[in-house]
Structures are given as C-alpha cells and as structure tokens.
Write a protein that holds these residues in place. Structure first.
Motif, PDB file in Angstrom:
ATOM      1  N   GLN A 181      -8.871  13.059  -5.002  1.00  0.00           N
ATOM      2  CA  GLN A 181     -10.260  13.424  -5.066  1.00  0.00           C
ATOM      3  C   GLN A 181     -11.255  12.027  -5.066  1.00  0.00           C
ATOM      4  OE1 GLN A 181     -10.208  15.747  -8.594  1.00  0.00           O
ATOM      5  NE2 GLN A 181     -11.135  17.557  -7.434  1.00  0.00           N
ATOM      6  N   HIS A 182     -10.550  11.153  -5.775  1.00  0.00           N
ATOM      7  CA  HIS A 182     -11.418   9.813  -5.709  1.00  0.00           C
ATOM      8  C   HIS A 182     -11.377   9.187  -4.411  1.00  0.00           C
ATOM      9  CE1 HIS A 182     -12.921   5.886  -6.881  1.00  0.00           C
ATOM     10  NE2 HIS A 182     -11.817   5.215  -6.323  1.00  0.00           N
ATOM     11  N   GLU A 226      -1.546  12.911 -11.443  1.00  0.00           N
ATOM     12  CA  GLU A 226      -2.465  12.030 -11.404  1.00  0.00           C
ATOM     13  C   GLU A 226      -2.949  12.197  -9.891  1.00  0.00           C
ATOM     14  OE1 GLU A 226      -2.944   8.217 -14.080  1.00  0.00           O
ATOM     15  OE2 GLU A 226      -2.508   7.819 -12.021  1.00  0.00           O
ATOM     16  N   GLU A 227      -2.144  12.596  -8.844  1.00  0.00           N
ATOM     17  CA  GLU A 227      -2.101  12.564  -7.405  1.00  0.00           C
ATOM     18  C   GLU A 227      -3.319  13.511  -7.145  1.00  0.00           C
ATOM     19  OE1 GLU A 227       1.022  12.811  -8.681  1.00  0.00           O
ATOM     20  OE2 GLU A 227       2.144  11.662  -7.333  1.00  0.00           O
ATOM     21  N   ILE A 276      -6.319  11.221  -8.187  1.00  0.00           N
ATOM     22  CA  ILE A 276      -6.502   9.960  -7.228  1.00  0.00           C
ATOM     23  C   ILE A 276      -7.115  10.370  -5.818  1.00  0.00           C
ATOM     24  CG2 ILE A 276      -5.124   8.183  -6.076  1.00  0.00           C
ATOM     25  CD1 ILE A 276      -5.819   7.796  -9.134  1.00  0.00           C
ATOM     26  N   THR A 320       0.686  -1.124  -0.014  1.00  0.00           N
ATOM     27  CA  THR A 320       0.108  -0.088  -0.006  1.00  0.00           C
ATOM     28  C   THR A 320       0.813   1.217  -0.058  1.00  0.00           C
ATOM     29  OG1 THR A 320      -0.152  -0.156   2.307  1.00  0.00           O
ATOM     30  CG2 THR A 320      -1.938  -1.047   1.186  1.00  0.00           C
ATOM     31  N   ASN A 321       0.239   2.210  -0.470  1.00  0.00           N
ATOM     32  CA  ASN A 321       0.928   3.504  -0.708  1.00  0.00           C
ATOM     33  C   ASN A 321       0.789   4.321   0.592  1.00  0.00           C
ATOM     34  OD1 ASN A 321       1.709   6.479  -1.376  1.00  0.00           O
ATOM     35  ND2 ASN A 321       1.573   5.701  -3.265  1.00  0.00           N
ATOM     36  N   ILE A 340      -9.477   2.297  -6.185  1.00  0.00           N
ATOM     37  CA  ILE A 340      -7.999   2.288  -5.811  1.00  0.00           C
ATOM     38  C   ILE A 340      -7.924   1.546  -4.604  1.00  0.00           C
ATOM     39  CG2 ILE A 340      -6.230   4.083  -5.142  1.00  0.00           C
ATOM     40  CD1 ILE A 340      -6.941   4.477  -7.986  1.00  0.00           C
ATOM     41  N   ARG A 341      -6.696   0.836  -4.654  1.00  0.00           N
ATOM     42  CA  ARG A 341      -6.456   0.181  -3.368  1.00  0.00           C
ATOM     43  C   ARG A 341      -6.534   0.752  -1.974  1.00  0.00           C
ATOM     44  NH1 ARG A 341      -1.342  -3.324  -3.608  1.00  0.00           N
ATOM     45  NH2 ARG A 341      -0.848  -1.809  -4.732  1.00  0.00           N
ATOM     46  N   GLU A 342      -5.879   1.927  -2.182  1.00  0.00           N
ATOM     47  CA  GLU A 342      -5.661   2.701  -0.693  1.00  0.00           C
ATOM     48  C   GLU A 342      -7.381   3.412  -0.510  1.00  0.00           C
ATOM     49  OE1 GLU A 342      -3.547   2.741  -3.035  1.00  0.00           O
ATOM     50  OE2 GLU A 342      -1.988   1.905  -2.084  1.00  0.00           O
ATOM     51  N   LEU A 397      -8.978   0.698   1.365  1.00  0.00           N
ATOM     52  CA  LEU A 397      -8.501   0.349   2.905  1.00  0.00           C
ATOM     53  C   LEU A 397      -9.016   1.636   3.604  1.00  0.00           C
ATOM     54  CD1 LEU A 397      -6.741  -1.487   4.438  1.00  0.00           C
ATOM     55  CD2 LEU A 397      -4.606  -0.366   3.551  1.00  0.00           C
ATOM     56  N   LEU A 407      -0.497   8.288   0.165  1.00  0.00           N
ATOM     57  CA  LEU A 407      -1.808   8.286  -0.454  1.00  0.00           C
ATOM     58  C   LEU A 407      -2.899   8.189   0.665  1.00  0.00           C
ATOM     59  CD1 LEU A 407      -3.478   8.783  -2.658  1.00  0.00           C
ATOM     60  CD2 LEU A 407      -3.180   6.465  -3.443  1.00  0.00           C
TER      61      LEU A 407
END
Lengths: 315, 315, 315, 315, 315, 315
Positions: free
Chosen positions: E244-245, E238-239, E242, E181-182, E264-266, E269, E185
């Motif tokens: 915002q998502h 893209e940050e 991403i 995981t990031n 998105i994975r994060e 989570l 993010l």
C-alpha cells in the motif's frame, strides 16, 4: 426558466432589456466596422457583436446605456455569445433604470445597516466603539452601496455591507464558542477591515481601482484613517495600535498583502472569518447555478477549482 | 594588531576595558552558579563565562556595565570564547564611557547632517521639499543617532543617517546618468524611506523592536506620518500620494514587506539604490575583516553567502 | 504626432513606408487565402491583414521587404491592427533601406565604441586589460551592432554596446562612492558580461537564438572564451578565474541562470549594475510612450507591472 | 560484531587503531585545555574528548595521525561519543597506514578502470570516442582515486569511478530497453559528467572544495575542458556542442546548478541515470546499517527522509 | 509521406477517412451556423471548420463518427487547420471502424499480457504474488485496453499495460544491478502502481475522468483495493502495508499527489522507474516526428521543454 | 502560583511529585555517568540532570516512573532546567498515579461523548448516520482517550474528542449562517475527519506514530475504513464517495497531505472549521500562559509567530 442572462443556455431566444457594460469598435474581415458589446444584467453578462454599424450606432450604444434586444444565445470559441436580431436604446417610456440591471445584496441595505448598528451598540470598550462609530459615519454613504470587491466575492451593490454583516454573525458565534476572545476588538476589526475599499474602488456600477487604490491599496489607507480618527477623537491607549494591526494583518500573509501577519488572537480570527465568509459567498453562488450531479465553472479565486454538487442535494 | 575585540584571534591574550552587552545566570555541572556574558566594543562581540560567581557578581556584572578584563581568547564549539583571568567593573577614574564601546558611522553625524541639509536645499518641488524638511525636523534627534537596522547593515550609531547620505550620493549620480528621473522625488524617497525606523526601533545602544514596530512596522507607520504631515502643512496634489507610494513600495515585493511593488519609476530606483547601498555596506565591512585569499563568514542577509577576497587585492 | 508606428492611435490614417517583419498565410472564413503581416519600423510594430491575396502577393510580401502602405489603425480583440487600403513593395527609386526601419541605440555606435575604448585605457591591471582588449577586438563587429537581448531591454541595433557603456558610467560612479571596489575588475566584468550574446543571438535585424545559444547560453560560452583567451595570451594568476566567476554569476541566482551566485564583491556589484541599467532602459522607454496621469502597458520583464507617470512630471 | 567504528553501539568497549580526522582545542569549565577529536575509520566517525592535555598532546594528536585507543562508546546530547581511557600515537611497528582507515569503493579501482575502458571500446562515433579517451587519459590519476562527492553518495576512495561504472551498466541496459537512444552519446555523457570533480575537489582523504570549485563549480569547468580538448584534437561537428550540453544540463534544473535543462533525449536520460545511481548508493548503504523493522537515520540528500527496512527482508 | 494526419504539413492535400473526436456549433460573422470539428486518427488530431451547415449536418457530424473528407492543410493563428472541400459520413461498405483511428500500443496486448504473466510467475513471495495475481485477474479487462493517462504518456489503447511491461523490464535490470533490492516487491509495485487508472479513467476511446477519479484519484482507490483484497484473501503480514505504501508514494512528493514520500527502498526505485519510462515514452514519440537538426514541439509534461534532435542521429 | 511545572519561573524552589517522560544516560566531563531526565506533569515539562548516578539509579529513574523531587528551577543555555537537590521514586503509599501527570481535555470525556451522540442523533441522512454510528462504535475506546495530535493542538488525553465536539459546535452555527450547506454531511465529515488518528498514533501517554501511521498516514487509512464499513453495512449511493472525499481533502492542499483539494462545498467548510478550531486551541493555550503586555513563545505550527496579549485584556 429563471429570469436573467445568467440563466440562458445555448440556443435560447432572447427578447428583453439589458445594460451595455462596455462597447469596443472593430473592423470585420469585410472591412465594415462593428461593435463588440458586453451586456449585463443582475444575473451575469454576455458578449454580443453588432455588425455593420453606422456612426450613430457608435454614439448610441455606449456603456451604461440600456437597450431592448432580440436575439439568440450562440456559442463562439467555447463561450456563449448573444447573436443580435434587433436592438434599440431604451427610452423614458420603457420604465427601466440602470440599477435594475445591477446585482444587489440579497438583503436590503437598510436591514444590513440596522444589524451593523446593533453590533456597534453591543460594543463596550469605549475607545473601540467611538472609533468604529465615527468611521462608519464618515464613510456611511459608500458603505451602504459599495461592493466588497470588483470580482470573486460579494461583487454586487451593498456587497461590502453584506460581507461585514455576515462576518459579524460569524464573529458573534465564534466569540460564544471561544469566550476568551475579545468581542469588541473582533467586531471593530470586522466592521473596519475592508472599509478602505470605499477609497480603493471607484464606485458601484462599473467598478475599477482608484489611483490611490492602485498605488497604496485599501489596507495602508485604512491604517492611516484609523490613526487620523484616533487623533481627531483624542483617543489614546493600545486599542488604536491593536486595531491598526488587525486591519494591517487581515490578509494573513505578506504575499497576500499584509506586511505583518496576525500577531493578536483576534487578528488571526478576523483573517479566518474573512476567509470563511468570502469562500462561502463564492461557493454558494457558483453552486446555485448548477444542478445536482454537475460541476461548477472553475473558480479563479478558489485556486481554479471546479466544485461538484452531490446528487443527494435537493436543490 | 588593530585594536578591538573584532580583531583578536584564538590564543590572543586580552587586557582591556570592554562593555557587557548581556548577562545570563546558569548553574554548572558542579552545582555552582556562573554568568554567561556577551561582551562588546565597537569592533565586535565575544562570549565569556564567569565561573563560581557570588551574589554581588550577579549584581555588578550587568548589561551596559564597562569592565576591566584580562583573559585569553579560546575556542568553544567552534566559536571564540574569552576565558576570564580577572575582571572588575570600571570606575570613574578609568575615564571610559559606554559610547566608546559602540560602533559609530565612519563619518561624523554633523557632517552627515550637513550633507542631508544640502540635498534638501537642492530640491525644487515645494510640496516635496516642505514635507521632507518638516519630517526631518520632527525626527531630527533620532535621525542623528539611530542605526539603520538592528543587524546586517548600518547597524551602528548614526547608521540611518549614514545610509541616507550614502544613498543620496547614489541618487544624485543616477539622476545624472538617467536624467529622465525626477531628482526631487528620488531625494524625498531616499530621505524618508527608513525614517520610520526611529519609531520601529527602541534606541541606539541595545536596539530592539518597539511594540508598534512589531505590530505595524516602519513602512505603514511612515506612510501614515506623511499623510499626517501633508494635512498639517495643508499640502495637496499628487506628490503626497506618490511619496507615500515610494515609502510603501521600497522593499520591492510583497514577501519583503511592501504590499505594493514599485509602480513609479523613482520607486523602482529607490528600491534598487537601497539594495546597492545596504549590500555594499555589508560587503565592505565583512571583507575588511579578512585577508586576500580568504573567505568572509557567511553573511545571513546576503543569502548566507561567504565572499572571497582575491589575492590581487592589496588590503 | 511623432513619426513612427509606435506613436499612432486607433483611428489614425497611415501613409508611409514600413518593413515586413513576418508574414503568415491563412484562409479566411470565405475560403480565400490571406496574409497576416507583422509590420515594423524603429518605433514599434503592428499587425495587418492582407485579404484575398494572389500567388504573387505571397512571393512579394515576405519578411525584410519594405512596403509603401496606406491604411487606418483599427482595434481588433483589444489590440491595434493596421487596416490596409493599398500596399506595394518599395523599389529602388523610393530611397528607403532596411536599416531605416530598425530601432537603433540613441547614441552613435562610433561614440559608444570610443567611450568603451577610453574605459579600457583607464584599466591598470595588465592581465584584466589584456584579456578585455583581446576579446573586444575578437568580437568587435558583433559588439558594434548586436542588441543586448531579443526583447525587453536594449533590444535595438548596438543595444549591447549601449548597455555596456551605460553600465561603465554606473561602474565609474559606484567605484567613486565605494572606493574599496576594484575598478579594473568591475570594468572587465561590465565589458565582457554579455559579450557571449554575440554568439547566443543570431544577428541584428530579426534576432533569434543560435543552436549553441539554446543549448549552452551566453554565460557558459563566455566563461569558456575567457579561459581560451587567457591560454592564448599566456595569462596566469587569479584574475582569469575571478573574471570567469564574474561572468558566471552575473545573473545573481541559480534560477536566473547563474550556477554560482556572486561570491566576489565586484561580482555582486556587477549583478546590481546590470539590473539597474536594464530596468531603467525598460522603464524610460515605456514611460516615454505615455502622458502624465497614465499607466504604461504591462511590462513582462518587470513582473508584469504597469507603471504610472505622475501628473507633476512635465514630459 | 562487524569491525569498524560505524558498527559500535552505546556501551561497547573500544580497543583498536583509529585515524584522527580533525582536532580542536577547547578550555573546560575547570580552566584546563582539552582536545575535541573527530576519529574515523572506513566505516564511520565518532567524536571524542581528550581532557587535561599537555602542549605535547596538542602537537601529537593532529589530523591524519593514527592512534591506538582504548575507551567506551557513550552518548552525549543524543550522539555517540567515545570516552577515552588510553590513547597513544601509532608507530612504525604497528603496521597501520592512513589508507586502512579510509572507505573505499567496494570494487577494486583496477577492475573499475577495466570496465570503463571496455565501455570506451564499445563506442563507435569517432568524435565522441576520441574526446572521451583523451579526457580520461588526461585526468586518469584523479579518476582512479577521487570520491564522487564530499558527502551524501559515493563519498569514498574511487567513488567517482565506481559511480561512473555503475552508471555505465545502467546506460547499457537502458539503451537496450530504449534502442532509439544514442549509446555513444550516453556513454560519453556518463563518463565525463562528473569528471570536473577532479578539479572541484581538493583530494582524496580530507576532501574539500578548491577555489575554482567554489567560484565556478565542476559543470562549467568541464564544459570548458571539452571545448579545449575538441580544439586540441581538432574535432568539429555537432558532437562537441551536444556533449557540452549533456554536461551542462545533467543536474536537470537551473536551481540545481544546470543553467540549461536537458534539451536532448540522452541529456534527460543521463540526468535520470545519475539520480538513480546516486540514490541507490545512498539508500543501500544506509539500509545496510539497520536491521529489518528499523528506520535509517534521516538522509539529508534524500529530503531528510528516514527509510524503513521491512521485516520480510532477510538482512 | 507516412500515413496519418500527424504527418501532414501545411499545404498538403488530404483525401482519406478520419474520425470526429469532438464537434461544436458556432455562428460565423455572416450569421450562418458552422461546426468546429476536431478530427483524429491514430497519429494525431487537427481542427476543421464546416461552414454554413444544415440541421442534418449537425446531427450527422458528431463525435465518434468516421467521415470521408477531402481538403487541404492550412494554417490558422499559427496552428494547422484542415480546410474542408468535401465531407461525408462513412457507411458500412467503406469497411472502416472506430478502432482503426485510435492509437494503439506498438506491441500487441496479448504479447504484453504474456510478459506480465511471466513476471508474476517469477515472484516468490506468496503474499505479494497472490495479491498481484488476484488484482490483475479482477481488472484484467481494463488492464488489457486502458491507456496509462488521458494525455502526455502512453495515452493510447493498451497504454497502461505497455507502460507496466516496459517498467517490468526496467525493474528486472535494476534488480540485477542493485541486487539488494527486493524484486518481488518491485514487481508488485510496478504491476499495481497505476491499476487504479482503470477506475479513475472513463474508458478507452474518448477518455475522461470518472467522478471517483476526480474526487479521490487512482492512488487512494488502489490503496483501498489492496486492503480489501488482502482481507478477501486473508493475507496478513507487513507485505500488505508495504505494498500500500508503494502505491501511495509512487508519485514521489506530496505536491505531486503522494501524501507520503517513498520511505522504502523499492518505493523510491518504483518512483524513479515510473519517471524514466514515462519520460522516455514522451521523448521517443516527440522526437520521432522531427528530423535531425530540428526541435520538437514544446512538451507540456516535460516542463514545456522543446527537445533537439542532433544532426548526427540517423533518423 | 498556579500548581504545575508549566507555571514555575527561574529561581523557584520545587518540592513535589512529577513524572519521568524520558531518561538518557551521559558521561560528564569528570568521567562520571549522569542521567538527563525529561520530567512532566499536566502543565508542561522540564529537563533535569541527575549527576553521578549509580547502576540502580539507571534502573529506577525510567520513563513513566513518578518521582518525589526537591530542587530549584535554573536556566541553562537559555532554557529552564530543574536542578535536583533530592529525588526518590514514588511508592504505593504516596497515592499518586500516572494519569495525574498527564494533561486532559478541559471537559470530561463522558460529557464530550454525550455531545457527540446528540449530534449523531440530529443527522437525518440514513447512509451518513449509519456509517458514522458504526465507525464511532468501532473506534469508541480510542476516541474517548486519544489526543488529536502528538503536539501543537489538542495534544492531551481526549484531545481528539474535544476537537471533534468543538468543531461540531462550529459546524452547527455555520450551518445556521449558511443554510445552503448540508448539515449531515458536515457532521459526518467533522466526526470522522481525524478518526484515523486512532490508528496513526501509538497511544495516549507517550504518543508516537505507528508504522502504518508513518507509511500511510491517517487520511488514506480512514478513506479505506469508510469504504470497508460501507461494504459491511451494504450502503450504496454517492454518500460513501463524497464522505471519502471529505476525509481525503480535509488538509486542503496536496502539500499539506490531501491528494485532492476540497471539491465539495462541505469539504471546503470542513477544512476551514478544522483550521479555526486547531488554531484557536493553540492560541488560547499559549496566551493563557502570558500576562497582558507580553508576547507568547514562538508557536511552530502557526508559522513560528509569537503572539501579543494586549494590555486591555483582563487576564
């Protein structure tokens, strides 16, 4: 202040005639009997308690009795309650009648009927026109006075006719915008879609459901009526079946009471027109009661939403 | 091995007459036309490909044609497929007829009709009995042969009558166990509940839905029929309305096609009896095809469940 | 008037013994303490207020105390309320006992147990019969007296046994109509399906849920019991697993508490029999309280429906 | 290119050993029999057609047979298909074994077991510790090798143990963050929650459901196991019931297979930990197969969502 | 007895300062006006009636007024009610302030802010770090004091910050357990996910929804904020999208207010971490109020479940 | 026969230009590669197989290539398939262009834009008018050409503008029928409601979703755009918030993508107008393809319904 109980606020004094909608006997914590009255006029209704009543009070203060009442609007458990200072039944010399206390369509029923008749004249498909004409004639009396529902939308005298005429205007415009649609079929569907309410509902003033209303509902009753009338008028052809389908499907979904969903273009449009007019009727009346910057009460038939009136609306 | 295509396994050789249920033309990857045939007999159906066909083949191998066929049962994409070695249309001297290839109720229709008649004789409420008698007479021909549905349960010749008679036995026993129930009303509901299928379905052999079946459905059609018949027989009284309610509500819930749920004791029981008999019919037939220790195919109308036959069942 | 509080109407005078089901202290608007009593006998229950109580009153008028009470049935917020004129605790010389005030099955428990025993005797599969016999013996005391539920259906003394015996009759008849079904398995399922209630519910008179009833529920508890008993009796074979499955799946769907839906024919039938008997028990008792032409109260466990008793029912 | 069929792209040549997972006979449009093979290694699986087969081919190319195969990855109806150029069964001298072609947990099972043992050592509540120790011992063999599911998450050799150990780490950290939680209870729940899978699933390589898995499911089976083990170890006290509740409720909702929802703090947390670990396992493995800027395949067990890997992830 | 109204039982005497949360005028059955007060301190709230009030009383006993009150905790319709013996408004010499009666996060806001700052320092992706830093700075004042919600979880002063910091700990540990995981993010999502609440909610003490809170909600408002801030800081890449998502999807499902589910994975989570921390906050606080062996009140935001505290918990 | 692939029937010969929409390589059972082509023109699309292709074929027959093709319409697995007799890429001298093969709105885009401009001129609220004007200008290029969706309704060149203009007519008429509605607000909502599609969709010819379309969707993107534009134009006042709410809520329900349901009268009406116009567009186009007496294909976006065209419709 606008006239009518629907426009009173907490703390306002009341001194006017009003109609008893319902009356129920209770016994207070001091052991004395009392009446819980629901009082109404054309603008709304309010609860009131009549304490320490006599036997005669019980016989006098009954539903559909008009009373002269002085009092004050209070709040009880978060809802308005009319505190009674004095109350007496109306008498002949008061010059008041039950129909003065009942909400009516904002347009006269004669005007509405005229518009309905015009629409029928516009129809060109003879099968559809004859069926519509015959059914309107058969149920004309109820059609002129019945509400469209017991609550939520068009729930006033001539509400059904008002709803139909409003939908006819919508239908006319939509037919102009979507000329592929069959106007005659749409008109027939609009005029007959809720006519079964005349059999489903018990009457005009204190409206409830009839036994056949409860056990069958207005939709299957109207499907049967159309079948019967077609036989009586010896009308053959697909129009009968299609019209029955429009009535059957106009609630849009099985869970909303239509065993078949719309499967004809005009059936789909009829369902949408019905939705638009019912919702606009509810919304307009709810927003009429609030000022810009305020929210309406929760509207049960609109998923319990509370609507906002923007500040920039000049009401 | 039991006779009938429903009892073949992968690898079995086939050499018998069979009925073409449907036939569709395609073009193979080599550019040659072929036919996809659905073949059936009373025990089931199977797909077959007839490769490199001629124009005549296309004209001969059409629905409701019986054929003499040799071949082998193979598997294609996980489903049985009949590989054709030879095929010819049947002729007069073969002594085979369409009705030999169609599933029928396990009891003769005359026996079923006799049982139905007995039940009508048992009824004592004259209004209910007269309506039932008249409607059975009016639709007798369809009643003797129609299936109860196009698939799922009692989907065979005289399936409707078989279902009714089986439900009548259930109704009789349940009335004995719950004597508070009105047997006449229950019988009337059982006999008429699905009679509208005679108008909803297109026929006996290759059954589909009629236009009015699609646009109205058997429930509102039967409600209308009862209303008409009551008028014709000049029957008044609550029995007519109550019987219409039983028909209207017998699917149990709005989302299952009943705009009103059962609101009469016998309506609730009718719904449950219908459920029990339909499910037992599906289950018994599905389990009949498997051995102890095996699971049935998934049964769509039973929430796609696959049922197990215990080892201790002697099949 | 039929005896029992369930048969009183608004305005009726009351002069009889009755049982206190619950008692809660409040403080009136005049600052004086009072008790809200729920009073019950075998026919129903009613609320009553005991105003201006003393300390002793609080100690005397407690749950499971029988009282002699005179008063009048009034209405408060739309529900009946018993207005108390006089009240005293019962004493030894009154000759009344708690069990006189509790609803009981309409058939004697000895008769019910005899019928259950007969059914067990009919069973021929030794594994099933031995398990059933052992579990009935183990829980015999509770089985003789427990209700089938805390409310809704068979919620009276010996209600569980009454429900089982009624279902056994149904099972017997359904086995006759559908002879493919395994009667022994069906009987075993019927007898054991709700036996876990003896551990899930707290007792007979003021029934609530036990801790393990709340945290596990009667279904997993009974599945475990069957597993244990099979070990104890050294019974092998698929019968144990199948019987556990019948218990596990008898609520029919995951959302109704069965982690697996019925996947055995008899499991499906058990679920349906349970449904039929529970609903008929509720319906018969609710309709018994109304006259022809009336609707029952809303029945919560029947989707809040209110049922109509037709005029042509001679009650 | 990473090794393994899961890493091939359309057009890649293939020349390696691979395992037959399933094999089904069909007949081609030219009348010749062929085999549809599902081939797998530890990284994924692919379909292949073996055309114009002989009888011996059918006997040789069967499930769990390793083959040496050359070919090319093509696309058929939107899915990859392995076009076979040559194929032969492996022999002893090839030095390949079934277990080389099966996915395994990324951590050795001995290491996982050691971590599990450490966690058990940490537990201080003797009742919980003894039950956990005994059940782990009883099912140690399956625990070491079983997957956690047949598909979706941890569906590889030792997947169950991998899932448990990963959840134990989560439980440990969450206990630190929320010290009010009972660590022993949480550990016991984590270790036992899916242990019933050892009885629900058929084995390690070609995993399906056992009969009791289908008819009861791992949850009720494990509840029963805990009850049995408590009896065997003569453990009394609320721990047994509470632990059974944790197992019973760990799917969170009735419709997901838990007849009771979590009603204990640690039961709620167990459900959430299970969710987090299962989803992260699925997500990590799906995202491992795609490059930054791409979306994964739709993941059925994650509501069919397709996840995006951001460009700023260095893969 | 622990201090605070949340710890009183029926029958306890009360003699302390307390804050008026709301006040509503009513008229009693004797015609006299009274006030219904909702009183609160940091541990809970209780209703009280102030009978026979004067005009001055109405002006004095208003929301946000602290009062000195003696009385007794009684029960009314099953809920606690504080019977007032004496009441007076607080005065300057009492040395009490509104903020003493409001629940606060169990950790000082300065400590929480320090932890938040540390987390921001840990972040290495410059785009994410700069956006987070700028938004935290912009809304710092609200962030320090706002609750995380009007009810259910973290509904106290600095509740939002407490929730964020608790989630950051969770995020840190989960990143360790799932190193794919990031972390940056995840941290950015955690810190910003509910920051829109500062605009959605009206304030700290008597919190309600703002107009834009009602018409847009905190999620779309925060998405817009991030877009604006990125423009202001001239951050491309893209940050921004991403992040915002992550905000948009953190409620997990459309029906819970996220028009897009996590893709998105994060994001997935983040949704799970939010769930875990909100539920643990609710559970810990509800269980803190009951003794071992008891159930909590029903918790609305946890599907109305009532949780059990096991006997073996040392409270 | 009407021109265009959408009007061909099984068995028809084909000899015309057509556009390749997609092309996928496969390998046939004889081992030879082939292409599966999806071919389209403005009236519809059809699948075709190009057998035994060369390397050059693969490079030539690619998406957006126009081809000259002769062949025959066959049926494969129940769907039409174009059997190719000859095929060649178009060349300059053929005088065909991609845009000839793409469906367009039935009204010229210039005419549509003029009508849109007129509507903007009618608006009198300066805040609303300025925002609408500025946003239309900013996205004018996309607005002139984009479809309203990738499928279902108005999925053709200028479909978005066509949808907006059609809704404006509806809005105008509905405002006349319900004069309480705010026409400016309604117009602004209609014009901007789907403008975010210009960012959500990838383009005009082969339309898919952009990354931000997938991760955010057109609704939150447009809410943000309005906020930005209001800042840029320095517009204050409730109009900005209300307009954002109209966009946010126009899908009507959370599960349909609107995190807030309509809470403003014009928002509710916007949602209904959108529904009516989208459904009429779908219905009219589907019914245009069938003859009286026939049913349309199942329409996915209309709950998979198949609509009937009555016999009395003159087509």
């Amino acid at each position: 202040m606008k006239k009518g109980i629907g426009h009173y606020h907490i703390g306002d004094a009341f001194d006017d005639f009003i109609l008893i909608k319902s009356s129920a006997r209770g016994v207070a914590s001091n052991g004395k009997p009392f009446l819980t009255l629901i009082l109404r006029d054309a603008t709304g209704e309010i609860e009131a308690k009549l304490w320490e009543i006599t036997k005669e009070d019980e016989e006098v203060f009954i539903p559909e009795q008009i009373v002269r009442l002085t009092g004050e609007v209070n709040q009880f458990r978060g809802k308005p309650q009319l505190k009674i200072f004095s109350i007496r039944p109306s008498n002949a010399s008061d010059g008041v009648q039950v129909e003065d206390f009942v909400a009516k369509a904002p347009v006269e029923k004669e005007v509405l009927m005229e518009k309905l008749t015009e629409a029928i004249f516009e129809m060109q498909n003879p099968s559809l026109q004859r069926m519509v004409r015959a059914l309107v004639k058969k149920y004309q009396e109820g059609l002129l006075t019945y509400p469209a529902a017991t609550k939520n939308h068009h729930e006033y005298v001539s509400g059904l006719l008002h709803h139909i005429v409003s939908m006819l205007s919508l239908a006319k415009e939509l037919h102009t915008l979507y000329p592929e649609t069959n106007k005659d079929l749409l008109y027939a569907g609009v005029i007959l879609h809720d006519l079964g309410k005349v059999k489903e509902l018990s009457g005009v003033v204190t409206t409830s459901y009839t036994l056949e209303g409860k056990l069958l509902g207005h939709i299957p009753m109207m499907v049967e009526e159309i079948g019967n009338m077609a036989k009586e008028l010896q009308i053959d052809g697909e129009e009968v079946l299609i019209l029955q389908h429009l009535i059957l499907s106009h609630h849009g979904k099985a869970e909303w009471g239509s065993p078949k969903p719309p499967l004809i273009r005009e059936a789909e449009l009829l369902h949408l027109i019905d939705l638009v007019d019912a919702r606009m009727n509810m919304l307009n009346r709810a927003l009429d009661k609030v000022k810009p910057g305020e929210f309406t009460d929760r509207l049960f038939a609109l998923d319990n939403r509370s609507f906002y009136k923007p500040l920039f609306e000049d009401n």
